[in-house]
Structures are given as C-alpha cells and as structure tokens.
Write an enzyme that holds these catalytic residues in place. Structure first.
Site, PDB file in Angstrom:
ATOM      1  N   ASN A  20       0.831  -1.201   0.000  1.00 19.87           N
ATOM      2  CA  ASN A  20       0.000   0.000   0.000  1.00 19.87           C
ATOM      3  C   ASN A  20       0.865   1.251   0.000  1.00 19.87           C
ATOM      4  O   ASN A  20       2.022   1.226   0.399  1.00 19.87           O
ATOM      5  CB  ASN A  20      -0.883  -0.004   1.255  1.00 19.87           C
ATOM      6  CG  ASN A  20      -0.080   0.364   2.496  1.00 19.87           C
ATOM      7  OD1 ASN A  20       0.181   1.539   2.763  1.00 19.87           O
ATOM      8  ND2 ASN A  20       0.337  -0.645   3.237  1.00 19.87           N
TER       9      ASN A  20
ATOM     10  N   LYS B 124       0.272   1.069  16.441  1.00 17.07           N
ATOM     11  CA  LYS B 124       0.692   2.328  15.808  1.00 17.07           C
ATOM     12  C   LYS B 124      -0.525   3.128  15.378  1.00 17.07           C
ATOM     13  O   LYS B 124      -1.510   2.553  14.917  1.00 17.07           O
ATOM     14  CB  LYS B 124       1.570   2.026  14.589  1.00 17.07           C
ATOM     15  CG  LYS B 124       2.152   3.272  13.939  1.00 17.07           C
ATOM     16  CD  LYS B 124       3.294   2.903  12.993  1.00 17.07           C
ATOM     17  CE  LYS B 124       2.833   2.727  11.570  1.00 17.07           C
ATOM     18  NZ  LYS B 124       3.923   2.387  10.660  1.00 17.07           N
ATOM     19  N   MET B 125      -0.427   4.439  15.532  1.00 15.36           N
ATOM     20  CA  MET B 125      -1.509   5.328  15.085  1.00 15.36           C
ATOM     21  C   MET B 125      -0.940   6.485  14.268  1.00 15.36           C
ATOM     22  O   MET B 125       0.246   6.797  14.344  1.00 15.36           O
ATOM     23  CB  MET B 125      -2.277   5.880  16.284  1.00 15.36           C
ATOM     24  CG  MET B 125      -1.439   6.778  17.179  1.00 15.36           C
ATOM     25  SD  MET B 125      -2.354   7.352  18.632  1.00 15.36           S
ATOM     26  CE  MET B 125      -3.213   8.753  17.939  1.00 15.36           C
ATOM     27  N   LYS B 126      -1.823   7.104  13.490  1.00 10.68           N
ATOM     28  CA  LYS B 126      -1.449   8.240  12.657  1.00 10.68           C
ATOM     29  C   LYS B 126      -1.490   9.524  13.460  1.00 10.68           C
ATOM     30  O   LYS B 126      -2.348   9.688  14.336  1.00 10.68           O
ATOM     31  CB  LYS B 126      -2.408   8.334  11.461  1.00 10.68           C
ATOM     32  CG  LYS B 126      -2.362   7.121  10.561  1.00 10.68           C
ATOM     33  CD  LYS B 126      -0.992   6.978   9.944  1.00 10.68           C
ATOM     34  CE  LYS B 126      -0.827   5.664   9.228  1.00 10.68           C
ATOM     35  NZ  LYS B 126       0.522   5.504   8.674  1.00 10.68           N
TER      36      LYS B 126
ATOM     37  N   ASP C  19       2.915   7.915  13.631  1.00  9.60           N
ATOM     38  CA  ASP C  19       3.389   8.039  12.244  1.00  9.60           C
ATOM     39  C   ASP C  19       2.801   9.291  11.605  1.00  9.60           C
ATOM     40  O   ASP C  19       1.586   9.401  11.447  1.00  9.60           O
ATOM     41  CB  ASP C  19       2.942   6.790  11.467  1.00  9.60           C
ATOM     42  CG  ASP C  19       3.463   6.771  10.043  1.00  9.60           C
ATOM     43  OD1 ASP C  19       4.152   7.722   9.634  1.00  9.60           O
ATOM     44  OD2 ASP C  19       3.174   5.786   9.331  1.00  9.60           O
TER      45      ASP C  19
ATOM     46  N   GLU D  60       7.553   8.335  13.789  1.00  7.91           N
ATOM     47  CA  GLU D  60       7.841   7.902  12.410  1.00  7.91           C
ATOM     48  C   GLU D  60       7.609   9.009  11.383  1.00  7.91           C
ATOM     49  O   GLU D  60       6.613   9.728  11.439  1.00  7.91           O
ATOM     50  CB  GLU D  60       6.932   6.708  12.089  1.00  7.91           C
ATOM     51  CG  GLU D  60       7.014   6.202  10.651  1.00  7.91           C
ATOM     52  CD  GLU D  60       6.181   4.945  10.434  1.00  7.91           C
ATOM     53  OE1 GLU D  60       5.951   4.193  11.416  1.00  7.91           O
ATOM     54  OE2 GLU D  60       5.729   4.715   9.299  1.00  7.91           O
TER      55      GLU D  60
ATOM     56  N   GLU E  89      10.258   4.133   4.734  1.00  4.61           N
ATOM     57  CA  GLU E  89       9.316   3.409   3.861  1.00  4.61           C
ATOM     58  C   GLU E  89       9.197   4.060   2.488  1.00  4.61           C
ATOM     59  O   GLU E  89       8.774   3.403   1.547  1.00  4.61           O
ATOM     60  CB  GLU E  89       7.935   3.324   4.524  1.00  4.61           C
ATOM     61  CG  GLU E  89       7.209   4.651   4.570  1.00  4.61           C
ATOM     62  CD  GLU E  89       5.813   4.571   5.169  1.00  4.61           C
ATOM     63  OE1 GLU E  89       5.707   4.250   6.362  1.00  4.61           O
ATOM     64  OE2 GLU E  89       4.844   4.828   4.438  1.00  4.61           O
TER      65      GLU E  89
ATOM     66  N   ASP F 258      11.005  -0.997   2.526  1.00  3.06           N
ATOM     67  CA  ASP F 258      10.039  -2.056   2.189  1.00  3.06           C
ATOM     68  C   ASP F 258      10.419  -2.593   0.817  1.00  3.06           C
ATOM     69  O   ASP F 258      10.298  -1.879  -0.191  1.00  3.06           O
ATOM     70  CB  ASP F 258       8.634  -1.431   2.184  1.00  3.06           C
ATOM     71  CG  ASP F 258       7.539  -2.387   1.722  1.00  3.06           C
ATOM     72  OD1 ASP F 258       7.844  -3.523   1.317  1.00  3.06           O
ATOM     73  OD2 ASP F 258       6.368  -1.959   1.765  1.00  3.06           O
TER      74      ASP F 258
ATOM     75  N   HIS G  94       8.118  -1.584   6.441  1.00  7.11           N
ATOM     76  CA  HIS G  94       6.748  -1.148   6.158  1.00  7.11           C
ATOM     77  C   HIS G  94       6.060  -2.209   5.296  1.00  7.11           C
ATOM     78  O   HIS G  94       6.720  -2.947   4.571  1.00  7.11           O
ATOM     79  CB  HIS G  94       6.838   0.164   5.361  1.00  7.11           C
ATOM     80  CG  HIS G  94       5.592   0.576   4.638  1.00  7.11           C
ATOM     81  ND1 HIS G  94       5.299   0.151   3.357  1.00  7.11           N
ATOM     82  CD2 HIS G  94       4.580   1.382   5.012  1.00  7.11           C
ATOM     83  CE1 HIS G  94       4.150   0.701   2.979  1.00  7.11           C
ATOM     84  NE2 HIS G  94       3.691   1.451   3.968  1.00  7.11           N
TER      85      HIS G  94
ATOM     86  N   GLU H  70       5.869  -4.994  10.065  1.00  7.23           N
ATOM     87  CA  GLU H  70       4.587  -4.324  10.277  1.00  7.23           C
ATOM     88  C   GLU H  70       3.453  -5.291   9.990  1.00  7.23           C
ATOM     89  O   GLU H  70       3.616  -6.252   9.236  1.00  7.23           O
ATOM     90  CB  GLU H  70       4.503  -3.111   9.322  1.00  7.23           C
ATOM     91  CG  GLU H  70       3.231  -2.307   9.458  1.00  7.23           C
ATOM     92  CD  GLU H  70       3.321  -0.937   8.782  1.00  7.23           C
ATOM     93  OE1 GLU H  70       4.164  -0.751   7.890  1.00  7.23           O
ATOM     94  OE2 GLU H  70       2.523  -0.060   9.171  1.00  7.23           O
TER      95      GLU H  70
HETATM   96  O1  LIG Z   1      -0.505   5.199   5.897  1.00 13.92           O
HETATM   97  C1  LIG Z   1       0.378   4.752   5.172  1.00 13.92           C
HETATM   98  O2  LIG Z   1       0.735   5.314   4.103  1.00 13.92           O
HETATM   99  C2  LIG Z   1       1.122   3.514   5.598  1.00 13.92           C
HETATM  100  C3  LIG Z   1       2.242   3.823   6.492  1.00 13.92           C
HETATM  101  O3  LIG Z   1       2.769   4.911   6.543  1.00 13.92           O
HETATM  102  C4  LIG Z   1       2.730   2.789   7.416  1.00 13.92           C
HETATM  103  O4  LIG Z   1       2.189   1.712   7.419  1.00 13.92           O
HETATM  104  O5  LIG Z   1       3.700   3.084   8.128  1.00 13.92           O
HETATM  105 MG   LIG Z   2       4.514   4.943   7.829  1.00 19.43          MG
END
Ligand SMILES: O=C([O-])CC(=O)C(=O)O
Ligand SMILES: [Mg+2]
EC number: 4.2.1.81
Length: 389
Positions: free
Chosen positions: A55, A182-184, A213, A239, A265, A292, A322, A341
């Site tokens: 992805n 993990k969260m955004k 991240d 991240e 990544e 990755d 990743h 991951e």
């Molecule tokens: O949300 C994404 O593009 C995926 C990503 O960064 C991760 O899995 O670390």
């Molecule tokens: Mg990432």
C-alpha cells in the site's frame, strides 16, 4: 533440468478503504498482483511465483506490461539460471529487468521491479522446495528464526471516528495478541493529536507500547513542535516526521527527540538508504529503518541495502519494514530483521499471515510452507490462482 519463465501476468486490484493519514486517503488505492509462471512442475503442477506491491504506491500495470515483463520473457532463458542450471538466479533476473535503465529515478520503477522480484523469489524457493526464509538463511550462512516480532498498524483518521472508536480499535489489537500498536498523527491539529495519543495510552496502559506516524507531513518547525509534545510520552517510535528525502530535517529532529525515531518506507533504493544513513542523523543504537522491498526493487536490492547498513555499523535487527506482507516476514525470519509491520484490519487479503498463524506476545511463528507461503493464506491464494487460470 532447466527453468524457463513462460509468462509474467499482471492485474491491478483495488485495496481501497475509507481511511486517511496525514497525506493521503486510501479510497482509490490499488495494487499490482503479478504471477511469474515457470515451466517447472512440482506435485503435478506448474511452479508459479506470486508478488504484489505494498500500500501507499499504486498498481504498476503500465510499467510491468510495457517494460519489465517483456524484458524477462525476451531474455535468453539460459542467462537467467543459477550455476547448477536447476533454478533461476534472482540477481540475473533482476539485471535482465533493469537492462537499458539509467541510474537514478528510482521512484519511477522501483515498485514495478519489486513486485516482479517478489514473485521470482517465491518461484525460486518453491523450485528449491523450501520456505523462502530457510533458503535465505542458508544462502547467508545464518540460522533462521521463525519467531518474528510484529506490530499492529492502524489508528487512521476515519470519517466520524471518535476517541472511543480509536480506543476500541487499539483494544482489539491487544486482544489479538499484539503488544505494540501504531496510530497516525499530523492529520489533525496538534492539540487534537495529543488527545488522541493520551486516549490510546490510557487504553493500552502497561499492556503495550504506542508508535506514531506523521507520514512525512511536517516542516521542520512543526516536526520539532511535535517532538517536544511527543517526548513527554513513552512512545515506541516517532515515524516519518518530514519529507522522506529531507535528511537535514531528520538530522535536526534528533536534537529534539532523544527517544526512537523511524523512517525509510518511502526510500526506494540502496543509494537512498545510504544517503539516509550518511545524512539523516539516524542512530543505530535506538532508531528504526522501514525500507520495504515491495516498493524498492525487491529482495535483490534489499540485500544490497542490508550490506550498506552493515558497512555503516547498523544491524539488520534495526529494520522493521513497512507494508505488512509475508515477503518481509520471510526476510525477517531468514536474515534477522527486528520484525515486521502488520495491518490487522486493512489491505486484505494482501496483508497478514497464513491461516491459523496467531500473534502471541507480539510475535508470530512462521509455518514451513514452500516459497513465501501465500498458498497458506486461502483468501489471498484464491486471488492469485485466478490470475493464471
Ligand atoms: O498510511 C500509510 O501510508 C502507511 C504507512 O505509513 C505505514 O504503514 O507506516
Ligand atoms: Mg509509515
């Protein structure tokens, strides 16, 4: 015996979900699914290797059909073989795909080549009759370790998702055996992200650790403002704060963030990796590298990246790729990476583990399946088989 690549097939498939990170949404995300068909017969069936890209980058059908698959099919079959003549030599296949390609410009083609390279390694390990992780360990004179650390990546911004939904998502990962989640961040104002982080930390307590991240969203000032906020919490890592190629930003950030950082990544070659290590201020005693292979020219190139890391005093155990695919699980088990991951609820059926594999104390144990092990994941294998039938 000899081995011939008789066909290379590609289909572009959706891996869409209604989620958003700090940069993109995934409502139109696609992947290329590839089959490398050989003339070798095992158990009455042709050996076919499979691959797909991770992805974050989209399907690569154009490049694969116009350049890389034809080069592979047009190459003199003998020029692709290993010394015994009984199997393909992945490095020779890689070189054939890359003929007439100038250096640099990695982002244009590294995903297409990485996707086919995954299928080639799958075929090579199947022809050898071994799991890829065991084949890799043998080739590198190492002991394979089938027990691999995995963490649960999620915590995206969904439309209408509130703190209790975010907490529920993280609780679900803990219930499934993960101990790092993990969260955004970076897709909301900093005060809101702080609330999201505190809510998750409250939910997971001492049972797990949290990584965050930013997906490359921040300029230096914002990256530092976040560093000052984040360092108040015991995070697993911070991240991709800034643009993946802004090595000066990453190096400056290290001055403000003493705990672990992670990135890589969106670097697509061993040359990019070398530049990160030279100029990015990453610290081999605590930071994490997330290259990755499925986005960056595959395992042939990933081995060159590991060689670069070694020269600069980095252990493969600092790498946690990743992408959440079985290819990196094999590399981790075979070459001693720090883990992989995983996206328990996303990008299915491409991510995850063979059926019946469970996460326990944040680790999985690789089953002994030939190749990468896709045949052991029934929903994924159904899609793969459909490509050549
Ligand atoms: O949300 C994404 O593009 C995926 C990503 O960064 C991760 O899995 O670390
Ligand atoms: Mg990432």
């Amino acid at each position: 015996m000899t081995v011939r690549v008789v066909d290379v097939c590609e289909i572009t498939k959706p891996i869409a979900s209604p989620i958003r990170n700090a940069y993109i949404d995934f409502t139109k995300m696609t992947t290329s699914l590839v089959a490398v068909v050989t003339d070798v017969v095992r158990d009455g069936k042709r050996v076919v290797g499979y691959g797909f890209n991770s992805n974050g980058r989209y399907g690569q059908g154009g490049l694969i059909r116009e350049r890389f698959a034809p080069r592979l099919k047009e190459a003199d079959p003998k020029s692709l073989l290993d010394a015994s003549g009984d199997n393909l030599n992945p490095d020779k296949v890689w070189a054939a795909m890359m003929s007439n390609e100038k250096p640099g410009g990695h982002g244009e083609r590294s995903v297409a080549v990485g996707t086919i390279d995954m299928a080639v390694w799958d075929a090579v390990a199947k022809i050898a009759g071994k799991p890829l992780f065991r084949l890799l360990a043998e080739r590198h004179g190492r002991e394979a370790n089938p027990r691999v650390f995995v963490y649960a990546a999620g915590g995206y911004y969904y439309p209408g998702k509130d703190l209790s939904a975010l907490r529920g998502e993280m609780r679900g990962y803990l219930d499934r055996g993960y101990n790092v989640v993990k969260m955004k961040i970076g897709g909301a104002p900093i005060a809101e992200d702080r609330e999201r982080i505190e809510a998750v930390l409250k939910e997971i307590g001492k049972d797990a650790q949290l990584a965050v991240d930013a997906n490359g969203r921040f300029d230096l000032e914002t990256a530092i403002a976040y560093a000052k906020m984040l360092r108040e919490y015991p995070l697993f890592w911070y991240e991709e704060a800034g643009d993946p190629l802004d090595f000066a930003l990453q190096a400056a950030l290290a001055e403000f963030y003493p705990a672990a950082m992670a990135t890589g990544e969106n670097l697509f070659s061993h040359q990019d990796a070398k530049n990160l290590i030279r100029y990015g201020g990453m610290r081999p005693d605590r930071d994490w590298l997330q290259f990755d292979c499925a986005l960056s020219y595959g395992l042939c190139e990933y081995q060159r990246t590991l060689a670069v890391l070694k020269t600069h005093g980095w252990s493969p155990s600092r790498c946690i790729p990743h992408g959440g695919h079985q290819m990196s699980l094999n590399i981790a088990a075979g070459l001693g990476l720090g883990g992989n991951e995983s996206y328990p609820d996303l990008f299915q059926p491409y991510g995850g583990f063979p059926d019946g594999v469970r996460v326990e104390n944040g680790h999985i144990t690789m089953p002994d399946l030939p190749g990468i092990g896709f045949e052991g994941k029934s929903d994924l294998y159904r899609e793969m088989r459909a490509l050549t039938e």
